[in-house]
Every structure is written in C-alpha cells, then in structure tokens.
Design a protein around this motif. Sequence first.
Motif, mmCIF file in Angstrom:
data_model
loop_
_atom_site.group_PDB
_atom_site.id
_atom_site.type_symbol
_atom_site.label_atom_id
_atom_site.label_comp_id
_atom_site.label_asym_id
_atom_site.label_seq_id
_atom_site.Cartn_x
_atom_site.Cartn_y
_atom_site.Cartn_z
ATOM 1 N N UNK A 67 -42.099 -11.758 16.043
ATOM 2 C CA UNK A 67 -42.588 -12.726 17.031
ATOM 3 C C UNK A 67 -41.726 -13.984 17.100
ATOM 4 N N UNK A 68 -41.164 -14.393 15.992
ATOM 5 C CA UNK A 68 -40.311 -15.589 15.989
ATOM 6 C C UNK A 68 -38.952 -15.305 16.619
ATOM 7 N N UNK A 69 -38.455 -14.105 16.454
ATOM 8 C CA UNK A 69 -37.075 -13.748 16.768
ATOM 9 C C UNK A 69 -36.890 -13.286 18.215
ATOM 10 N N UNK A 70 -36.222 -14.089 19.062
ATOM 11 C CA UNK A 70 -35.897 -13.604 20.403
ATOM 12 C C UNK A 70 -34.764 -12.586 20.341
ATOM 13 N N UNK A 71 -34.843 -11.568 21.175
ATOM 14 C CA UNK A 71 -33.771 -10.571 21.229
ATOM 15 C C UNK A 71 -32.623 -11.147 22.053
ATOM 16 N N UNK A 72 -31.458 -11.256 21.424
ATOM 17 C CA UNK A 72 -30.313 -11.903 22.057
ATOM 18 C C UNK A 72 -29.321 -10.863 22.566
ATOM 19 N N UNK A 73 -28.438 -11.318 23.433
ATOM 20 C CA UNK A 73 -27.408 -10.462 24.024
ATOM 21 C C UNK A 73 -26.214 -10.383 23.074
ATOM 22 N N UNK A 74 -25.904 -9.181 22.611
ATOM 23 C CA UNK A 74 -24.830 -9.020 21.645
ATOM 24 C C UNK A 74 -23.473 -9.413 22.208
ATOM 25 N N UNK A 75 -23.327 -9.375 23.533
ATOM 26 C CA UNK A 75 -22.035 -9.684 24.137
ATOM 27 C C UNK A 75 -21.762 -11.183 24.240
ATOM 28 N N UNK A 76 -22.807 -12.018 24.158
ATOM 29 C CA UNK A 76 -22.617 -13.464 24.374
ATOM 30 C C UNK A 76 -23.263 -14.313 23.284
ATOM 31 N N UNK A 77 -23.586 -13.716 22.143
ATOM 32 C CA UNK A 77 -24.348 -14.444 21.131
ATOM 33 C C UNK A 77 -23.610 -15.671 20.601
ATOM 34 N N UNK A 78 -22.333 -15.558 20.320
ATOM 35 C CA UNK A 78 -21.597 -16.703 19.798
ATOM 36 C C UNK A 78 -21.543 -17.833 20.822
ATOM 37 N N UNK A 79 -21.477 -17.487 22.101
ATOM 38 C CA UNK A 79 -21.534 -18.511 23.155
ATOM 39 C C UNK A 79 -22.919 -19.149 23.207
ATOM 40 N N UNK A 80 -23.960 -18.382 22.872
ATOM 41 C CA UNK A 80 -25.310 -18.950 22.810
ATOM 42 C C UNK A 80 -25.379 -20.003 21.706
ATOM 43 N N UNK A 81 -24.875 -19.686 20.527
ATOM 44 C CA UNK A 81 -24.903 -20.644 19.425
ATOM 45 C C UNK A 81 -24.177 -21.932 19.793
ATOM 46 N N UNK A 82 -23.146 -21.825 20.622
ATOM 47 C CA UNK A 82 -22.369 -22.991 21.034
ATOM 48 C C UNK A 82 -22.968 -23.699 22.244
ATOM 49 N N UNK A 83 -24.067 -23.156 22.784
ATOM 50 C CA UNK A 83 -24.696 -23.766 23.951
ATOM 51 C C UNK A 83 -23.947 -23.544 25.248
ATOM 52 N N UNK A 84 -23.116 -22.480 25.290
ATOM 53 C CA UNK A 84 -22.293 -22.228 26.483
ATOM 54 C C UNK A 84 -22.906 -21.197 27.422
ATOM 55 N N UNK A 85 -23.553 -20.165 26.842
ATOM 56 C CA UNK A 85 -24.172 -19.121 27.660
ATOM 57 C C UNK A 85 -25.533 -18.779 27.070
ATOM 58 N N UNK A 86 -26.520 -18.574 27.953
ATOM 59 C CA UNK A 86 -27.873 -18.235 27.526
ATOM 60 C C UNK A 86 -28.280 -16.965 28.264
ATOM 61 N N UNK A 87 -28.087 -15.829 27.636
ATOM 62 C CA UNK A 87 -28.346 -14.551 28.291
ATOM 63 C C UNK A 87 -29.472 -13.843 27.550
ATOM 64 N N UNK A 88 -30.616 -13.731 28.206
ATOM 65 C CA UNK A 88 -31.753 -13.055 27.604
ATOM 66 C C UNK A 88 -32.324 -12.019 28.539
ATOM 67 N N UNK A 89 -33.553 -11.568 28.242
ATOM 68 C CA UNK A 89 -34.250 -10.600 29.101
ATOM 69 C C UNK A 89 -35.497 -11.228 29.711
ATOM 70 N N UNK A 90 -35.688 -12.536 29.527
ATOM 71 C CA UNK A 90 -36.925 -13.197 29.894
ATOM 72 C C UNK A 90 -37.080 -13.487 31.369
ATOM 73 N N UNK A 91 -38.186 -14.146 31.748
ATOM 74 C CA UNK A 91 -38.511 -14.374 33.154
ATOM 75 C C UNK A 91 -37.589 -15.352 33.867
ATOM 76 N N UNK A 92 -36.863 -16.184 33.122
ATOM 77 C CA UNK A 92 -35.968 -17.171 33.734
ATOM 78 C C UNK A 92 -34.590 -17.089 33.087
ATOM 79 N N UNK A 93 -33.582 -17.402 33.885
ATOM 80 C CA UNK A 93 -32.235 -17.478 33.361
ATOM 81 C C UNK A 93 -31.733 -18.911 33.478
#
Length: 523
Positions: free
Chosen positions: A179-205
């Motif tokens: 429940x705590x862990x969001x499923x992240x995109x393996x192709x852009x995860x390092x960019x997520x950590x850097x705040x550059x790309x936020x790619x998920x499966x949720x209702x908003x992008x």
Amino acid sequence: MPQQFIPRLRGRSSLTITALVACGALALSGCRSAVNTAPDVSGPQKGGVLNIVQSADIAPATFLSQNNPNFSVIRSVFNMLTAYDHRSLQPQPELATSWKITPDKKTVTLKLRDGVTFHSGRPFTADDVIFTLEAMTRQDVPSQLKHVAAAITEMKADDAHTVTLRLAQPVSNLFDLFEVMPIVDKDTFDDLLAGKKFVGTGPFQVEKYTPGSGADLKRYAGYWQQGRPYLDGVHISVQSQSQSMLASLRSGQTQLALDLAPLDTAAIKNDPAFEVIASDANDATYYVGSNVKIAPLDDREVRQGIAWAIDRNRILKQALGDIGRTGSLPWSSSSPAFDQGKAGTYAQDLAKAKQLIDRAGATGKTVQVAFNSGFATNKAIAEIVQFDLKAAGLRAQLVPLQAPDFFAKLGSGDMPGLFVNVHGFGQLSPATLVKGAFPFNADKNASSFDSDEYRAIAKQLWTPADDAAAKAAYTRINDFLLDQQFVSDLVVSAHTFTISTKLKGLRYTMYDYLDLDDAYLTK
C-alpha cells in the motif's frame, strides 16, 4: 475473497469512534471521514481543475517512502498493488486483482490487472512490480518499508500479469509495503528521483513541476478505471505559512488544504463553506524524543520523569486544537497493538516527575529541546514542554532549528538532547513502526537507542509464529516502550484535509495518500 497475509486487525468500529472523538472535540460540523463522503445529489460532474495548497514542496526522491508533502501526488499519479479497506482493514485489489499464499506463508502469487498502461502508453506488466520492489532495496532510495522488500529473496514473472514472490520468512506487514509503494515506470525511474519525469499508471499525469512552487497535473485519458477521473486536472501550490493557506481557501483560489495548522482550522469551524476532514488513520502522533547519548537523558528514570512532567491535555487543546487524543503509546486504535488500558499510562504528575529526576541526580541539569522552527505546531509544543520541564526541576532550553538542519540531525541521530516531532505508522502492522519508522527503528533510530531486547521484540512482531505469539509481542512492545521512554508519545492526532464544500467524492488511503478517482467539483 483472496487469502490475506497479515495478522488480524481490528475492525472499523474503533476507527469510527476515534474519528467521532476528533470531530466532537473540534466542534466542526463538517468534520467526517472522507471515506464516507456522500456524493452530491445531482451526481458527479465532469471537468474543472482542483486547486490544492500545501506547506511543503513534494519530494520526488522519497516517492517510495511515506513522506507528508507527497500525499497530494502519490496516488494521483501512481497506483499501488493493494489498498486497505477502511472498515475491515483488509487489503483490497488495485493493480493486483487477487493473490494466493502458500501454507508456510513464504510464497505469494499476485495476479495483476490487465489493460493498464503507464502515461507513456507502455503496458504495465509483472516486470514493473519486480523493478519497483528491487528499487526499494537500493541504497539511494529511502523507504520505511525497505526491510520488507529486502526479505523477498526471489521474484519471478510467471507471465505478463502474474508475479510470484518468495520470502526468507513470513512477515506480518507485507501488505503495508504493497500500500505504501507506488508502482513506478522502470524506464524513467532515475528521472523520477531527480524530479524530471513522473510516469505512473494513475488517474493524472504530471504536466509541469516547478521545484519549490508546485505542480500541474492533467487527466490521463488512458486510465484503467473507465470514466475516471472526473476532474480535468489538479493544480498543487506550495505556501509555507498556514495562514496563507487559509487565506487561499477563503478567497476561493483553493478547494483543498493539506494539514492546515490545527489552530487555523478553528478559524473556519463555523463556516458552512468549508469542512475539515480528520483522517481516520490517526497516524500523526506528536512526541518528544530523547538522544540517549546525552546526559541526563541517558538515564531511564530521567526520561520517565520527563514523560510524567508533560501536560498532554494542554498540548492537545492549545497546540492541536483538540484534534486527536492524549496517549503514551504510538498506536492508533486500528492497530492490533493498541491497548486501551495502557494508552493513558503517563499523564502529568509533577510530584512523580520531580521524584524521579531528583533520584537520578538530574535536578537543575540543563536539557535542550530542539524543534523545527518552521512548523508552528511543533514550536507551540516545545514551549509547553519547556515550561513543564522547568516545573519538574530541569533547566530546559529551546533550540529552534531550520527544517533542513532539524531533519539532518534527526537522520544522523545528532539531536542536542530532547526533540519535538511527529511520527506516523501507528495505524496498521506494529512491525512497520518498530522496523521502519525512524523514531522507533530497532536497528537505527533518532534517539541512538540500542538494545538487543528491543531488536528481539521487533523481530517477534515482524515474524510471529502464530496469533498467540503476535499477541505476546504486542504486550512486550507496549511494556518496553512505556518503561524505556526514548520516545515519549504525547498526542495521537490525525492528518487533516480542509476542503471547500464544492469538492465532493474525496477519498484517501490508510496511509493518507489522496485518492482523487471519484473527486469532482460542484458549481
């Protein structure tokens, strides 16, 4: 119903009682659980942008942990594998539709939802679950549930939508991790950590993120839940002062404020245009911690004396606006470790406090009380603590710290003495608190408290042999925490969502992530 892999938790009744107590104490006519928010009689309305204000910027590098500034974004942009039902407290399907557990409770097979895509258009598969779980164990990825991910010894994608996990031993909080862990995109995860790309499966992008300022989200047309979300988008703004957040609400610029300062909520308690929702997770517990490396806090009796000295009722009323209840243990009433008979063990008793402090030879000794100077609530609590400790015979000196300094010292265990803060993780599996929450982590904590006995109790909570062993561990942990007092819990409170009555259908998870799938705005 899928087989569950967690110890039996308490039902919804205890949560409801706590929520009602918080509402009654606040005297807020609109205070209620967001889970039970009734829809507008005219039905959901599509369109519009929800404006959210919060006091701190989102922190992308901490997306795999529970971090308050991320509450607005995590479940809005991502999905989890499962989500606890607020009434039964049993995990329900989200990206995982069902699960099976072997009799030895060391293997779990998850069936995953088909037809889910990331915002990039790439299909969600079992490989993304495996990648996220592996990312949880990376040294550069912070998470309070890292110990659970590390217990998984083997991960296998049986097919695109089936994943099997094998564990070193049965654990009591696997579904806390899910429940705590969001499923992240393996192709852009390092960019997520850097705040550059936020790619998920949720209702908003995420359309735009401006560090320190906020983010703009837009509706994801390919969301797997058909017809959702109703909103066209979400705008998140950051305003460090609670009064500025309140002004934004009153002006109509904002429809939702996250964790408005408790005393500011009182300013609108009689305004029919607003409602204050106190989370029924009740996982915001205010405490005073002790750096046990520093005298006289290295003496258990001094720490007990401090616990007896503090006026919890005054803190509840004056600093927290009567949101919550006083308490001496970290648990919400939804936790199986909650013990009504022990929850109120410590209450102000200056005579007993003086006796313990004097017996330890600490009367007249100086103790420093550190707090985050940017958080008005903690400043108010620290001032009450200072007053009470002086009455008990200690020379208490306040040490205001800027947020970066405070959290750096918290993380390094380098506090100058006492420290005032707030912790979570008291609402579900007790193991998550004693193995993950930093004030309590048995392996390394903010108090530098080191104990083989404590580690043994934590292990018993995490890997109980059966229900009887689990219950015995609950008794042991409560007695141990009450005795050692390296953390003195004061008030078990709740995160709040202050909303305009134009906002309907708001929900949140048992870890207080906003769920905006069904949210909409009325005219």
